[in-house]
Design an enzyme around this catalytic site. Structure first.
Site, PDB file in Angstrom:
ATOM      1  N   SER A 169      -2.942 -18.842 -11.115  1.00 10.18           N
ATOM      2  CA  SER A 169      -3.064 -17.574  -9.822  1.00 10.18           C
ATOM      3  C   SER A 169      -3.147 -18.362  -8.720  1.00 10.18           C
ATOM      4  O   SER A 169      -2.059 -19.128  -8.232  1.00 10.18           O
ATOM      5  CB  SER A 169      -4.594 -16.954 -10.363  1.00 10.18           C
ATOM      6  OG  SER A 169      -4.536 -15.834  -9.158  1.00 10.18           O
ATOM      7  N   ASP A 184       0.167  -7.526 -15.214  1.00 11.61           N
ATOM      8  CA  ASP A 184      -0.800  -7.961 -14.303  1.00 11.61           C
ATOM      9  C   ASP A 184      -1.397  -7.056 -13.174  1.00 11.61           C
ATOM     10  O   ASP A 184      -0.397  -6.875 -12.326  1.00 11.61           O
ATOM     11  CB  ASP A 184      -0.085  -9.346 -13.746  1.00 11.61           C
ATOM     12  CG  ASP A 184      -1.196 -10.163 -12.936  1.00 11.61           C
ATOM     13  OD1 ASP A 184      -1.969  -9.662 -12.256  1.00 11.61           O
ATOM     14  OD2 ASP A 184      -0.858 -11.579 -12.647  1.00 11.61           O
ATOM     15  N   HIS A 217      -3.440 -10.303 -16.015  1.00 13.23           N
ATOM     16  CA  HIS A 217      -3.513 -11.456 -15.176  1.00 13.23           C
ATOM     17  C   HIS A 217      -4.113 -12.761 -15.746  1.00 13.23           C
ATOM     18  O   HIS A 217      -3.358 -14.033 -15.198  1.00 13.23           O
ATOM     19  CB  HIS A 217      -4.416 -10.927 -13.961  1.00 13.23           C
ATOM     20  CG  HIS A 217      -4.353 -12.021 -12.975  1.00 13.23           C
ATOM     21  ND1 HIS A 217      -3.364 -12.582 -12.289  1.00 13.23           N
ATOM     22  CD2 HIS A 217      -5.578 -12.746 -12.386  1.00 13.23           C
ATOM     23  CE1 HIS A 217      -3.609 -13.540 -11.374  1.00 13.23           C
ATOM     24  NE2 HIS A 217      -5.114 -13.757 -11.301  1.00 13.23           N
TER      25      HIS A 217
END
Length: 251
Positions: free
Chosen positions: A101, A194, A224
């Site tokens: 991320s 996601d 995610h």
């Protein structure tokens, strides 16, 4: 279990990390926003490295996990400095950065600073430029006026803050607007379910990277976090394919 150690930065910041020595290039796991080195993906990579004799570094950014400091003081540049300082302090001569991320944005920024030491990148739902595409215009106006904004946090009880300093510094480090001058192998893993980072961000990133050796793997039912057993197995296969053929390379 390798114990957590502390690295003191010149300004007094205390950065918690775990390191297992071994052959290289070293794996360096970079957590996401408000995450830390105790997560399932980081732990799985560390355990794989120990089992295969590969060097691996985990760390908590300042203000996160076991590191000292206030999260409100955090920024991409500050956290990049900590990554680079640990790589230097541990005499790591070659590194594969694994970014989850926001860690996928940091891996690019740190990779650009590492030069020849950078041997590869693996992004897990990488989120470069999320201060640009991930924040509504109204909230950007509040941030620009010096206000902290809060969003619902699906992963914990407390809302997720975005502080004005972090946002402004993120806007100064946007990467998707032009070529990203990295030439190492890059592997990007992204779930198509996601809700936080659109999977086309990985496609945009693949296009902007100068490297010709870029592969994007889309997981149709992936979320995610990509932390299911099957997702972690895919991550570990991706890591192994990148490093094990060169397992005798310089550490």
């Amino acid at each position: 279990m390798t114990q957590t150690r502390i690295h003191a930065m010149p300004d007094g910041r205390e950065i918690a990390y775990r390191f297992t020595p071994g052959q290289g290039p070293a794996l360096v796991f970079l957590p996401g926003y408000m995450s830390d080195m105790a997560g399932g993906k980081a732990t799985a990579v560390f355990e794989m490295a120990q089992a295969t004799g590969v060097a691996c570094l985990l760390l908590d950014y300042s203000g996160c996990g076991e590191s000292g400091g206030d999260f409100a003081d955090g920024s991409l540049t500050r956290w990049k400095e900590e990554i680079l300082a640990l790589i230097e302090a541990l005499s790591i001569k070659g590194a594969v950065l694994i970014g989850s991320s926001m860690g996928g944005w940091l891996m690019l920024l740190a990779g650009l600073a590492l030069g020849d030491k950078l041997k590869g990148l693996i992004g897990i739902a990488p989120a470069p430029d999320f201060t640009e595409w991930g924040i509504p215009q109204m909230d950007k106006a509040l941030l620009a006026d010096g206000e902290t904004i809060y969003e619902d946090n699906p992963y914990g009880p407390e809302p997720t803050p975005t502080h004005p300093g972090f946002w402004a510094e993120g806007q100064a480090n946007l990467l998707l607007e032009g070529e990203i001058a990295l030439d190492c192998p890059v592997r990007l893993l992204h779930g198509q379910r996601d809700p936080d980072v659109p999977w086309d961000i990985s496609l945009q990133l693949a296009e902007k990277l100068r490297s010709a050796d870029v592969q994007v793997t889309l997981i149709k039912d992936g979320d995610h976090r990509l932390s299911r057993d099957s997702d972690i197995a895919l991550l570990l296969r991706t890591v192994a394919e990148m490093i094990l053929p060169r397992g005798t390379a310089e550490a």
